[in-house]
Scaffold this motif. Sequence first.
Motif, PDB file in Angstrom:
ATOM      1  N   ILE A  76      10.841  45.908  77.161  1.00 13.03           N
ATOM      2  CA  ILE A  76      12.209  45.549  76.777  1.00 13.03           C
ATOM      3  C   ILE A  76      13.058  45.285  78.019  1.00 13.03           C
ATOM      4  CG2 ILE A  76      14.331  46.488  75.789  1.00 13.03           C
ATOM      5  CD1 ILE A  76      12.608  47.881  73.697  1.00 13.03           C
ATOM      6  N   ALA A  77      12.928  46.149  79.036  1.00 10.31           N
ATOM      7  CA  ALA A  77      13.731  45.995  80.254  1.00 10.31           C
ATOM      8  C   ALA A  77      13.346  44.728  81.022  1.00 10.31           C
ATOM      9  CB  ALA A  77      13.571  47.231  81.140  1.00 10.31           C
ATOM     10  N   ILE A  78      12.033  44.461  81.128  1.00 11.00           N
ATOM     11  CA  ILE A  78      11.586  43.254  81.826  1.00 11.00           C
ATOM     12  C   ILE A  78      12.071  42.011  81.089  1.00 11.00           C
ATOM     13  CG2 ILE A  78       9.566  41.908  82.507  1.00 11.00           C
ATOM     14  CD1 ILE A  78       8.080  44.564  82.905  1.00 11.00           C
ATOM     15  N   GLU A  79      11.974  42.033  79.776  1.00 11.43           N
ATOM     16  CA  GLU A  79      12.433  40.897  78.981  1.00 11.43           C
ATOM     17  C   GLU A  79      13.913  40.614  79.235  1.00 11.43           C
ATOM     18  OE1 GLU A  79      12.910  39.650  74.262  1.00 11.43           O
ATOM     19  OE2 GLU A  79      11.897  41.514  74.802  1.00 11.43           O
ATOM     20  N   ALA A  80      14.722  41.688  79.334  1.00 13.52           N
ATOM     21  CA  ALA A  80      16.156  41.523  79.528  1.00 13.52           C
ATOM     22  C   ALA A  80      16.482  40.816  80.836  1.00 13.52           C
ATOM     23  CB  ALA A  80      16.846  42.887  79.490  1.00 13.52           C
ATOM     24  N   ASP A  81      15.718  41.121  81.911  1.00 16.21           N
ATOM     25  CA  ASP A  81      16.045  40.572  83.226  1.00 16.21           C
ATOM     26  C   ASP A  81      15.255  39.326  83.589  1.00 16.21           C
ATOM     27  OD1 ASP A  81      17.899  42.501  83.609  1.00 16.21           O
ATOM     28  OD2 ASP A  81      16.732  43.714  85.007  1.00 16.21           O
ATOM     29  N   GLU A  82      13.996  39.256  83.162  1.00 20.48           N
ATOM     30  CA  GLU A  82      13.123  38.182  83.613  1.00 20.48           C
ATOM     31  C   GLU A  82      13.042  37.009  82.631  1.00 20.48           C
ATOM     32  OE1 GLU A  82      11.443  38.037  86.590  1.00 20.48           O
ATOM     33  OE2 GLU A  82      12.576  39.846  87.116  1.00 20.48           O
ATOM     34  N   ILE A  83      13.451  37.213  81.375  1.00 20.60           N
ATOM     35  CA  ILE A  83      13.247  36.171  80.367  1.00 20.60           C
ATOM     36  C   ILE A  83      14.541  35.792  79.656  1.00 20.60           C
ATOM     37  CG2 ILE A  83      12.037  35.584  78.224  1.00 20.60           C
ATOM     38  CD1 ILE A  83       9.774  37.424  79.169  1.00 20.60           C
ATOM     39  N   ASN A 113      17.266  47.457  81.088  1.00 23.86           N
ATOM     40  CA  ASN A 113      17.068  46.458  82.134  1.00 23.86           C
ATOM     41  C   ASN A 113      16.359  47.108  83.311  1.00 23.86           C
ATOM     42  OD1 ASN A 113      19.168  47.408  84.190  1.00 23.86           O
ATOM     43  ND2 ASN A 113      20.428  47.147  82.331  1.00 23.86           N
ATOM     44  N   THR A 114      15.836  46.289  84.191  1.00 24.40           N
ATOM     45  CA  THR A 114      15.029  46.811  85.299  1.00 24.40           C
ATOM     46  C   THR A 114      15.891  47.394  86.412  1.00 24.40           C
ATOM     47  OG1 THR A 114      14.968  44.636  86.373  1.00 24.40           O
ATOM     48  CG2 THR A 114      13.193  45.164  84.827  1.00 24.40           C
ATOM     49  N   ARG A 115      17.200  47.203  86.347  1.00 25.08           N
ATOM     50  CA  ARG A 115      18.099  47.730  87.372  1.00 25.08           C
ATOM     51  C   ARG A 115      18.565  49.143  87.080  1.00 25.08           C
ATOM     52  NH1 ARG A 115      21.915  44.632  85.687  1.00 25.08           N
ATOM     53  NH2 ARG A 115      20.560  43.545  84.211  1.00 25.08           N
ATOM     54  N   SER A 116      18.283  49.633  85.887  1.00 20.48           N
ATOM     55  CA  SER A 116      18.692  50.976  85.503  1.00 20.48           C
ATOM     56  C   SER A 116      17.871  52.007  86.264  1.00 20.48           C
ATOM     57  CB  SER A 116      18.481  51.161  84.000  1.00 20.48           C
ATOM     58  OG  SER A 116      18.583  52.529  83.650  1.00 20.48           O
ATOM     59  N   PRO A 117      18.490  53.138  86.656  1.00 15.89           N
ATOM     60  CA  PRO A 117      17.708  54.193  87.330  1.00 15.89           C
ATOM     61  C   PRO A 117      16.601  54.740  86.430  1.00 15.89           C
ATOM     62  CG  PRO A 117      19.919  54.973  86.764  1.00 15.89           C
ATOM     63  CD  PRO A 117      19.915  53.499  86.533  1.00 15.89           C
ATOM     64  N   GLY A 118      16.749  54.567  85.119  1.00 13.40           N
ATOM     65  CA  GLY A 118      15.703  55.017  84.220  1.00 13.40           C
ATOM     66  C   GLY A 118      14.451  54.180  84.299  1.00 13.40           C
ATOM     67  N   GLU A 166       2.316  40.617  80.220  1.00 12.19           N
ATOM     68  CA  GLU A 166       2.379  40.953  78.792  1.00 12.19           C
ATOM     69  C   GLU A 166       3.748  40.605  78.209  1.00 12.19           C
ATOM     70  OE1 GLU A 166       1.960  44.786  75.754  1.00 12.19           O
ATOM     71  OE2 GLU A 166       1.593  45.043  77.902  1.00 12.19           O
ATOM     72  N   THR A 167       4.803  40.913  78.951  1.00 11.05           N
ATOM     73  CA  THR A 167       6.150  40.640  78.460  1.00 11.05           C
ATOM     74  C   THR A 167       6.362  39.149  78.228  1.00 11.05           C
ATOM     75  OG1 THR A 167       6.962  42.552  79.713  1.00 11.05           O
ATOM     76  CG2 THR A 167       8.603  40.985  78.909  1.00 11.05           C
ATOM     77  N   VAL A 168       5.925  38.335  79.174  1.00 17.68           N
ATOM     78  CA  VAL A 168       6.113  36.891  79.038  1.00 17.68           C
ATOM     79  C   VAL A 168       5.292  36.352  77.873  1.00 17.68           C
ATOM     80  CG1 VAL A 168       5.842  34.654  80.185  1.00 17.68           C
ATOM     81  CG2 VAL A 168       6.679  36.626  81.488  1.00 17.68           C
ATOM     82  N   TRP A 169       4.028  36.752  77.777  1.00 22.56           N
ATOM     83  CA  TRP A 169       3.178  36.242  76.694  1.00 22.56           C
ATOM     84  C   TRP A 169       3.716  36.655  75.328  1.00 22.56           C
ATOM     85  CZ3 TRP A 169      -2.763  36.639  78.027  1.00 22.56           C
ATOM     86  CH2 TRP A 169      -3.017  35.864  79.170  1.00 22.56           C
ATOM     87  N   GLN A 170       4.139  37.910  75.224  1.00 20.74           N
ATOM     88  CA  GLN A 170       4.669  38.372  73.934  1.00 20.74           C
ATOM     89  C   GLN A 170       5.930  37.606  73.570  1.00 20.74           C
ATOM     90  OE1 GLN A 170       4.747  42.648  72.530  1.00 20.74           O
ATOM     91  NE2 GLN A 170       6.890  42.432  73.095  1.00 20.74           N
TER      92      GLN A 170
END
Length: 905
Positions: free
Chosen positions: A739-746, A708-713, A775-779
């Motif tokens: 993968i992280a963007i998909e988890a939080d934004e979609i 996810n995008t909130r992880s320090p990684g 790219e994340t949204v389109w995919q």
Amino acid sequence: MFLKECRLLIVSFYTIFLATGAAAQQKTAWQIQPGSIITRWAGTVSPSKVLPEYPRPQLVRSQWINLNGLWDYTITPKTVDAPGAFIGSILVPYPIESSLSGVKRKLKPEEFLWYKRSFNKPLMKSGERLLLHFGAVDFEAAVFVNGKQLIVHRGGYQQFTIDVTDNLKEYGNELRVRVWDPTDAGPNPHGKQALNPEGIMYTASSGIWQTVWMEVVPDNYIHALTITPDIDKQTVTLQTTIGKGGRAFSEDFSDAFNTGVDLSTYSINVQVKIGNSVVSRYTAPAGQSIVVPVKHPHLWTPDDPFLYNLGVQLVNQGKVVEQVESYFGMRKIAIHKDEKGIHRIFLNNSYIYNLGTLDQGFWPDGLYTAPTDEALKFDIEASKAMGFNTIRKHIKIEPDRWYYHADKLGMLVWQDMVNPGNDTKEGHDQFEKEIKRNIAQLYNHPSVVTWVLFNEKWGQYDQERLTKLMKEYDSTRLVNGHSGEMLYVNDLLRSPSPNAWVAADMTDVHSYPFPRSAPLQPGKAMVLGEFGGIGVPVEGHLWNDLMAGWGYDGIVTPPMMQKQYTAMVDSLKVLESSGLSASIYTQPFDVESEQNGLMTYDRAIIKLPATTLRRIHSKLWPVTNNYTMATRGFSAVVADTINKTYAASLKEYKTGRRDSAFLRRMALLAEKNSDTVTANKAVSEYIQSLNNPLNESNLRFIARLTNNTRSPGFVILFNNIDKINEVLGKDKAEESIVIAIEADEIEPFTKKGMKPDWQAMEKSAVSKFGDLGQETVWQTMVFYSLNHRQWDVFGKTLKPWFEKYGNKRTWINSGLINSLAWATFEHSNDREALEVAAEMSARGLEQNAMAALLDTHANLLYKLGKRNEALKWQEKAVAMEPSNDEIKTNFEKMKRGEPTWPSLN
């Protein structure tokens, strides 16, 4: 989440690092580079003492100079003729990709690796020569002394020697070596090395990987010995090859020697000794074969590996000008009928069951190079301790000292040839050249009893001719022309080739996991070239702790392994009674992603007690008489004494244990046990504890567990994309970011019962993450519409996504492409969508021309009205899978002009 769920399918198993930044390119003192695990011997390695043992035990001179140690190195494009500067130190002879090299950097096919060091001319009498020896350099080595190129040697596993005398200065001689190693992208035999290891392929070992050394010799000197024992005639035949000073280079033991050398005044004195006591003497003119009697020979066996010492003197007009020490074993290997008329393997005219294991010869810290000679010997001691009498050395040629230890300890060796690099004339020529050199190089070792030509169709060609050729090179040993040409996995047989074992001494089948016998053919022994592969991962001793364990029949615990292994050996006993002569278990040690060894990759943990394994094996082969003496160097902790429950680890975590190694292990254990809260917390704490988050091991962890995008990684990934891709491989940073963007934004807005607002999601994602957000949204739109059978949306989104993003991303592999393209074929009449699907399938075929994708591509072309082109592709699909009824039916429909797609009405 589609991408996350498919992650195991689209993430490469392992890719070696690393290209470092400008600041790190400065020369630094050697230190072992961080790795996931190392062996017990790594800590004893130092630049001042690197593999100090004499490297060639069968041709020993008393004076020699070891050139192992710190050399300068640099890497340049292949277009560079000479480097401008050297950027650091490398510890020779450890491969540049290894931790012990002090570099741990991947060498690319389009690059040269350069080495440099200086040396002083040793004390030499008038007429003496200085020989420079290389144990092995993978693959192509150009050697320069004081600026002059003396040789370009090709072959990553063979010794070579250069006479450097005429290019020497008294002091400050500069030695340079330029290496090109395409690994699995060239014509070179490379074994299980791979540039991008997946499945059973392992990390590459480029450059110098065996000892470099020098010797002073007379002008005419003993270059090689060829020793052939004959127990029936009670003799040993010795052929001495004489080298002549001034020859620039030698790579074969026989070629170009004894030619142009005046031997008329030279003779050879031979002494056969037991210890220091001479039991037989002989003198003959130099250049002739010498047959020396060995009365009432003490035979070499795994029970009693007795070796005779051999002294050889080169004499000129009554004066000894050169002497070397060697050894040999009196033993014979052959195929004979037993008392029941069954052809079996006989050692010294008696049947012996070859109870073996498949040894790959890889090390977690040194890769192709064992950390120390003690470690090299340990592997043979371990197999002996577990009750084996045979090792199949799997598609790798070891240093001479490995075979010396096998000779001394009493281990039968089946030696594989290293599979051809590619199916070209250049690849075949190199392979055949190396076959001859491998046999010559290892000919004198009594432990080597069988040559293995091919393995499981890897590069197979001209099998009958090459099998016969190997017998011409060596008529004293058995030849296994094709190990595992007949391969069963879970009782499924891969299609065998005709005449699978033509001209060979044995029929050989591979069967995973449970054993079976090979076919009966006249005059041939039946052997089981590979079986087993029981997977038992041991936490804390894994090469890659981010991967799930792997074995041929899944993952089990040590008690389950004992039951399975006992059942396997019981089956072997039954098979042996009906004619099986040998079995090779996969494998003695874990290797990288494989946890199917009897011991862990770091040689620290044995999964079943050695006493238990010996007891099980005694049904086929009793413990050898020399067992106690031969296994003095063996020790290992038993697996069931070190395993902890998850509850115990969780208790340590909750009571405050926070060291870095424990946090990493805790995060992975929590994830494995579906404890998401603990996993996320431990991941964050581990990442925040890192001093160097950009080293390879840490980046793999961050990429693997950043969800996810909130992880320090995520911040590390997002801000270091180019650096991470340089280390982990193309698109690896973007893959984890998506993968992280998909988890939080979609994902929160696509749950069951919700109607996704793609436009709003895209606006939000782009505002935060730019192009990667889009790219994340389109995919996700593409895969969401596919999974929800929204074919109108799917057809409209497929083209823009694929053309802008999907066409360039490595995680869009041929399997995913086939699924998307076939869905388009079946559910869309939109020509634009069909055309982009055909473009996708064409791209997928460039990666993997599998039958299913050939069929998909042909059907798309056919639906687009390109019938003739479609028929050509479909014909290829039928040829690849002639038993596939669906593919054949589609082909017949195309020929008749009938639709191959379902009606969409």
